[in-house]
Write a protein that holds these residues in place. Structure first.
Motif, short mmCIF file in Angstrom:
data_model
loop_
_atom_site.label_atom_id
_atom_site.label_comp_id
_atom_site.label_asym_id
_atom_site.label_seq_id
_atom_site.Cartn_x
_atom_site.Cartn_y
_atom_site.Cartn_z
N ARG A 14 0.84 -1.18 0.08
CA ARG A 14 0.05 0.03 0.05
C ARG A 14 0.96 1.39 0.04
O ARG A 14 2.15 1.13 0.86
N VAL A 18 -2.14 5.96 1.55
CA VAL A 18 -3.31 5.25 2.15
C VAL A 18 -3.18 5.16 3.56
O VAL A 18 -4.15 5.45 4.34
N LEU A 78 -12.72 0.33 5.38
CA LEU A 78 -12.68 0.06 3.78
C LEU A 78 -11.24 0.42 3.49
O LEU A 78 -11.04 0.20 2.42
N ILE A 79 -10.86 1.63 3.97
CA ILE A 79 -9.33 2.04 3.49
C ILE A 79 -8.35 1.02 3.63
O ILE A 79 -7.44 0.86 3.02
N ARG A 81 -8.67 -2.05 2.67
CA ARG A 81 -8.85 -2.97 1.52
C ARG A 81 -8.33 -2.28 0.27
O ARG A 81 -8.40 -3.02 -0.90
N ILE A 82 -7.99 -1.19 0.20
CA ILE A 82 -7.66 -0.41 -1.11
C ILE A 82 -6.31 -0.09 -1.00
O ILE A 82 -5.62 0.18 -0.01
N ARG A 83 -5.71 0.04 -2.30
CA ARG A 83 -4.38 0.55 -2.56
C ARG A 83 -4.31 1.67 -3.32
O ARG A 83 -3.18 2.12 -3.83
N ASN A 84 -5.39 2.65 -3.32
CA ASN A 84 -5.54 3.83 -4.32
C ASN A 84 -5.55 4.87 -3.23
O ASN A 84 -6.50 5.20 -2.56
N LEU A 87 -8.64 7.36 -3.51
CA LEU A 87 -9.70 7.01 -3.04
C LEU A 87 -9.84 6.85 -1.49
O LEU A 87 -10.59 6.93 -0.83
N ALA A 88 -8.66 6.50 -0.97
CA ALA A 88 -8.38 6.39 0.44
C ALA A 88 -8.79 7.76 1.10
O ALA A 88 -9.22 7.81 2.26
N LEU A 91 -12.46 8.32 1.11
CA LEU A 91 -13.30 7.57 2.23
C LEU A 91 -12.90 8.21 3.71
O LEU A 91 -13.89 8.35 4.34
#
Length: 137
Positions: A14, A18, A78-79, A81-84, A87-88, A91
């Motif tokens: 990540r 993030v 949810l942050i 679960r993401i690698r962008n 987008l983090a 959220l």
């Protein structure tokens, strides 16, 4: 050699953005809970304590605040679960906005209850004023 590299499973790490978004979201959400929700609940409690007959929806406010903070916690989780990075951050900001909205929400039923109570008290006060005016020469 690690298990993941040995069997060909290499997951991208990540980005730091993030982790910064997650940490900032958690800290600001906790600051909103302490700096906004705490004083709002103190104001609501003191007002309801001073006017015990005011119709205040305790259950609805409690459920709304708990659900709002659960939504904020879900957005922050949810942050993970993401690698962008962008987008983090989106959220994290959404979690803080959700926490801020539900922290201010108890003021609206309080204002409604106070307005209803004041509406009931106005005819009594007008009656007292008329009685005092009748006693004056």
């Amino acid at each position: 050699m690690s298990f993941a590299r040995r069997f060909g499973h290499v997951f991208p790490r990540r980005p730091h953005s993030v982790w910064f978004a997650l940490a900032t979201g958690i800290l600001v959400t906790l600051a909103v809970a302490a700096g906004v929700l705490g004083p709002v609940l103190a104001l609501v409690g003191s007002t309801i304590g001073a006017v015990p007959l005011a119709p205040f929806p305790y259950a609805a406010v409690t459920i709304t605040v708990i659900a709002g903070y659960a939504l904020a916690a879900g957005l922050l989780a949810l942050i993970l679960r993401i690698r962008n990075g962008p987008l983090a951050w989106i959220l994290a900001v959404a979690a803080v906005v959700a926490a801020l909205i539900v922290s201010v929400y108890p003021l609206f039923p309080l204002a409604t209850a106070a307005t209803d109570t004041a509406g009931d008290a106005i005819p009594v006060v007008v009656d007292w004023v008329n009685r005092v005016r009748a006693l004056l020469p």
